[in-house]
Write a protein that holds these residues in place. Structure first.
Motif, short mmCIF file in Angstrom:
data_model
loop_
_atom_site.label_atom_id
_atom_site.label_comp_id
_atom_site.label_asym_id
_atom_site.label_seq_id
_atom_site.Cartn_x
_atom_site.Cartn_y
_atom_site.Cartn_z
N LEU A 162 0.85 -1.16 0.10
CA LEU A 162 0.11 0.02 0.10
C LEU A 162 0.85 1.36 -0.09
N ASN A 163 1.95 1.31 0.72
CA ASN A 163 2.69 2.29 0.86
C ASN A 163 3.69 2.66 -0.67
N SER A 164 3.91 1.44 -1.18
CA SER A 164 4.32 1.62 -2.55
C SER A 164 3.21 1.98 -3.43
N ILE A 165 2.20 1.70 -3.57
CA ILE A 165 0.95 2.27 -4.13
C ILE A 165 0.88 3.87 -4.05
N TYR A 166 1.10 4.26 -2.84
CA TYR A 166 0.76 5.68 -2.25
C TYR A 166 2.03 6.32 -3.07
N LEU A 167 3.25 5.85 -2.88
CA LEU A 167 4.26 6.70 -3.69
C LEU A 167 4.43 6.74 -5.00
#
Length: 192
Positions: A162-167
């Motif tokens: 999810l953090n990767s998608i956000y970034l």
């Protein structure tokens, strides 16, 4: 091997299995909420009505039960199997389907269960492709990945994804401005 339960007892047991608010789904929801992610449940406006929808990240999370969705179900080699042609298989071919550690097909009424599980797998694949085509990020979590021994690793992996998608969503979009197509706002041409 005969069933240990009477048909009425088996029917009651199977009817009591829920499709929403299951334990694995609740574990994922608790984790997401505790880590600041806000989501919607079973959104009907999103195709296929996924379990969890994170609109800000344009992401859906599918929490699947291993039995109902045929996780790690070993298909017999050399046989092209679709849900509609299970009835054409011989008894030996039906028995050739091997159980996995998390998906055990019942021996009673095996043809029915194979058809149902294969139909679910085909629908899941079709749904994932449709969501991806529409631009949604699709994360699939299996029930066996949320067992106590591996739950923490699975949820950490979910947070990382999810953090990767956000970034990725925040990434600066670069535009190519060629000199010939660009007009300047403060251009001197046309000023007298």
């Amino acid at each position: 091997m005969p069933d240990k339960l009477s048909p009425e007892q088996r029917h009651r047991n199977m009817a009591a299995i829920r499709s929403k608010n299951t334990r694995p789904e609740m574990a994922v929801r608790r984790f997401l909420h505790a880590h600041g992610y806000r989501y919607r449940l079973h959104v009907k406006s999103v195709p296929t009505t996924p379990d969890i929808v994170l609109r800000r990240l344009h992401t859906v999370i599918l929490v699947n039960g291993c039995f109902w969705h045929g996780h790690k179900l070993a298909l017999p080699e050399g046989i092209e199997v679709k849900s509609e042609n299970v009835k054409e298989l011989s008894a030996d071919e039906i028995l050739a389907f091997e159980n996995s550690e998390c998906c055990k097909i019942p021996h009673t009424n095996r043809e029915f269960w194979l058809t149902k599980i294969l139909r679910n797998r085909e629908r899941d694949e079709r749904d994932r492709k449709e969501l991806t085509r529409l631009g949604w990020n699709v994360i699939q979590i299996w029930e066996c990945e949320l067992k106590p021994a591996v739950r923490e690793a699975t949820l950490k992996s979910l947070a990382f994804t999810l953090n990767s998608i956000y970034l990725d969503n925040l990434q600066v979009k670069r535009y190519d401005f060629s000199a010939s197509a660009t007009t300047m706002v403060a251009d001197d041409s046309g000023v007298e």
